[in-house]
Scaffold this motif. Structure first.
Motif, PDB file in Angstrom:
ATOM      1  N   GLN A 165       0.850  -1.348   0.179  1.00  0.00           N
ATOM      2  CA  GLN A 165       0.105   0.016   0.061  1.00  0.00           C
ATOM      3  C   GLN A 165       0.996   1.286   0.113  1.00  0.00           C
ATOM      4  OE1 GLN A 165      -2.878  -0.576   3.295  1.00  0.00           O
ATOM      5  NE2 GLN A 165      -4.067  -1.566   1.576  1.00  0.00           N
ATOM      6  N   LYS A 166       1.979   1.142  -0.833  1.00  0.00           N
ATOM      7  CA  LYS A 166       2.736   2.265  -1.074  1.00  0.00           C
ATOM      8  C   LYS A 166       3.517   2.368  -2.321  1.00  0.00           C
ATOM      9  CE  LYS A 166       4.786   2.392   3.904  1.00  0.00           C
ATOM     10  NZ  LYS A 166       5.831   1.950   4.770  1.00  0.00           N
ATOM     11  N   THR A 167       3.945   3.604  -2.596  1.00  0.00           N
ATOM     12  CA  THR A 167       4.988   3.499  -3.971  1.00  0.00           C
ATOM     13  C   THR A 167       6.327   3.069  -3.431  1.00  0.00           C
ATOM     14  OG1 THR A 167       5.541   5.888  -3.743  1.00  0.00           O
ATOM     15  CG2 THR A 167       3.547   5.406  -4.946  1.00  0.00           C
ATOM     16  N   LEU A 168       7.102   2.730  -4.152  1.00  0.00           N
ATOM     17  CA  LEU A 168       8.498   2.408  -3.999  1.00  0.00           C
ATOM     18  C   LEU A 168       9.207   3.629  -3.382  1.00  0.00           C
ATOM     19  CD1 LEU A 168       9.718   0.253  -6.895  1.00  0.00           C
ATOM     20  CD2 LEU A 168       9.320  -0.671  -4.712  1.00  0.00           C
ATOM     21  N   ALA A 169       9.022   4.695  -3.551  1.00  0.00           N
ATOM     22  CA  ALA A 169       9.454   5.925  -3.075  1.00  0.00           C
ATOM     23  C   ALA A 169       9.201   6.191  -1.833  1.00  0.00           C
ATOM     24  CB  ALA A 169       9.088   7.265  -4.202  1.00  0.00           C
ATOM     25  N   GLU A 170       8.068   5.541  -1.375  1.00  0.00           N
ATOM     26  CA  GLU A 170       7.459   5.877   0.030  1.00  0.00           C
ATOM     27  C   GLU A 170       8.238   4.917   1.076  1.00  0.00           C
ATOM     28  OE1 GLU A 170       2.887   7.719  -0.015  1.00  0.00           O
ATOM     29  OE2 GLU A 170       3.050   5.911  -1.108  1.00  0.00           O
ATOM     30  N   MET A 171       8.793   3.936   0.653  1.00  0.00           N
ATOM     31  CA  MET A 171       9.642   2.950   1.532  1.00  0.00           C
ATOM     32  C   MET A 171      10.793   3.493   1.733  1.00  0.00           C
ATOM     33  SD  MET A 171       8.508  -0.576  -0.728  1.00  0.00           S
ATOM     34  CE  MET A 171       6.879  -0.588  -1.340  1.00  0.00           C
ATOM     35  N   THR A 172      11.341   2.857   2.934  1.00  0.00           N
ATOM     36  CA  THR A 172      12.660   2.701   3.458  1.00  0.00           C
ATOM     37  C   THR A 172      13.453   2.279   2.304  1.00  0.00           C
ATOM     38  OG1 THR A 172      12.954   0.917   4.897  1.00  0.00           O
ATOM     39  CG2 THR A 172      12.056   3.193   5.873  1.00  0.00           C
ATOM     40  N   THR A 173      14.935   2.490   2.438  1.00  0.00           N
ATOM     41  CA  THR A 173      15.771   1.720   1.377  1.00  0.00           C
ATOM     42  C   THR A 173      15.891   0.089   1.643  1.00  0.00           C
ATOM     43  OG1 THR A 173      17.003   3.729   1.080  1.00  0.00           O
ATOM     44  CG2 THR A 173      18.220   1.598   0.683  1.00  0.00           C
ATOM     45  N   HIS A 174      15.781   0.025   3.106  1.00  0.00           N
ATOM     46  CA  HIS A 174      15.639  -1.614   3.383  1.00  0.00           C
ATOM     47  C   HIS A 174      14.435  -2.178   3.107  1.00  0.00           C
ATOM     48  CE1 HIS A 174      15.072  -4.862   6.370  1.00  0.00           C
ATOM     49  NE2 HIS A 174      16.201  -4.979   6.220  1.00  0.00           N
ATOM     50  N   ASP A 175      13.313  -1.481   3.404  1.00  0.00           N
ATOM     51  CA  ASP A 175      11.993  -2.281   2.920  1.00  0.00           C
ATOM     52  C   ASP A 175      11.955  -2.366   1.395  1.00  0.00           C
ATOM     53  OD1 ASP A 175      11.531  -2.323   5.584  1.00  0.00           O
ATOM     54  OD2 ASP A 175       9.980  -0.731   5.472  1.00  0.00           O
ATOM     55  N   LYS A 176      12.427  -1.532   0.532  1.00  0.00           N
ATOM     56  CA  LYS A 176      12.503  -1.644  -0.659  1.00  0.00           C
ATOM     57  C   LYS A 176      13.369  -2.629  -1.132  1.00  0.00           C
ATOM     58  CE  LYS A 176      13.784   1.083  -4.820  1.00  0.00           C
ATOM     59  NZ  LYS A 176      14.409   2.284  -5.321  1.00  0.00           N
ATOM     60  N   ASN A 177      14.650  -2.912  -0.820  1.00  0.00           N
ATOM     61  CA  ASN A 177      15.382  -3.823  -1.231  1.00  0.00           C
ATOM     62  C   ASN A 177      14.971  -5.179  -0.769  1.00  0.00           C
ATOM     63  OD1 ASN A 177      17.283  -1.874  -2.068  1.00  0.00           O
ATOM     64  ND2 ASN A 177      18.588  -2.135  -0.221  1.00  0.00           N
ATOM     65  N   MET A 178      14.156  -5.230   0.003  1.00  0.00           N
ATOM     66  CA  MET A 178      13.434  -6.620   0.613  1.00  0.00           C
ATOM     67  C   MET A 178      12.666  -7.246  -0.675  1.00  0.00           C
ATOM     68  SD  MET A 178      15.164  -7.508   3.203  1.00  0.00           S
ATOM     69  CE  MET A 178      14.516  -8.932   3.600  1.00  0.00           C
ATOM     70  N   ILE A 179      11.951  -6.292  -1.230  1.00  0.00           N
ATOM     71  CA  ILE A 179      10.782  -6.787  -2.332  1.00  0.00           C
ATOM     72  C   ILE A 179      11.287  -6.315  -3.700  1.00  0.00           C
ATOM     73  CG2 ILE A 179       8.991  -6.846  -0.709  1.00  0.00           C
ATOM     74  CD1 ILE A 179       8.286  -4.005  -1.865  1.00  0.00           C
TER      75      ILE A 179
END
Length: 198
Positions: A165-179
């Motif tokens: 329920q977020k854009t990639l730009a709304e995620m932390t780097t860590h959370d983005k890298n996990m997915i």
């Protein structure tokens, strides 16, 4: 297959290199970037697929460094645009101009009902001994009608991930890298290499 002492990541992108360092930290392999070398040749990405471009990069950098190399090519594939921008993602509206690329994507998607899209990343591992391993990863999402989030890297502000329920730009780097597509491709590649290495 012999485990190399070090692997060169065919990139100057600090974020990419950190992602590889993090993934390979317990393998005993040192990760290097192109910043470790002078007069690095420019590799023309003339392929029509992510794998072709990654192979061109990996081959060019391996021939230059005479070391094991990992190269990636990745991009955004939008179904309503017949797979565009695809291999042209970084140069969709101008060379590596994120703002112009996003503006063009918004314009092209203006009247499209189907907003589905995915990011794909293909990694190619090559060694001077002739070893070759290919891995890929992807993440599915939707193209929004307006930007969301502060991390304005690439198409991230327009790429919405329903599961988060977020854009990639709304995620932390860590959370983005996990997915992320690259994160998935790196994990796939690493598990293949760990099985193949002596």
């Amino acid at each position: 297959m012999k485990r190399p002492d070090s692997i060169v990541i065919a990139s100057q992108n600090v974020h990419k290199v950190i992602e590889f360092e993090d993934a390979f930290k317990n393998t005993g392999v040192t990760i290097k970037s192109l910043k470790h070398f002078d007069n690095v040749p420019k590799i023309d990405e003339t392929g029509t697929t992510f794998e072709e471009n990654a192979t061109l990069k990996a081959t060019g950098i391996m021939n230059f460094t005479h070391q094991a190399v990992i190269a990636d090519d990745s991009g955004l594939v939008v179904n309503a645009l017949n797979g565009q921008p695809g291999v042209h993602s970084a140069r969709y509206a101008g060379d590596h101009d994120d703002d112009a690329n996003n503006n063009k994507l918004l314009k092209e998607m203006q009247n499209k009902q189907d907003r589905s899209a995915y990011f794909e990343s293909v990694l190619v591992y090559l060694t001077p001994e002739g070893d070759r391993v290919v891995s890929s990863g992807r993440i599915d999402g939707q193209i929004l009608r307006a930007r969301r989030g502060n991390d304005n890297f690439g198409y991230d502000p327009l790429f919405y991930v329903p599961a988060q329920q977020k854009t990639l730009a709304e995620m932390t780097t860590h959370d983005k890298n996990m997915i992320s597509h690259r994160g998935n491709a790196i994990r796939n590649l690493l598990s293949q290499l760990l099985e193949l290495w002596d």
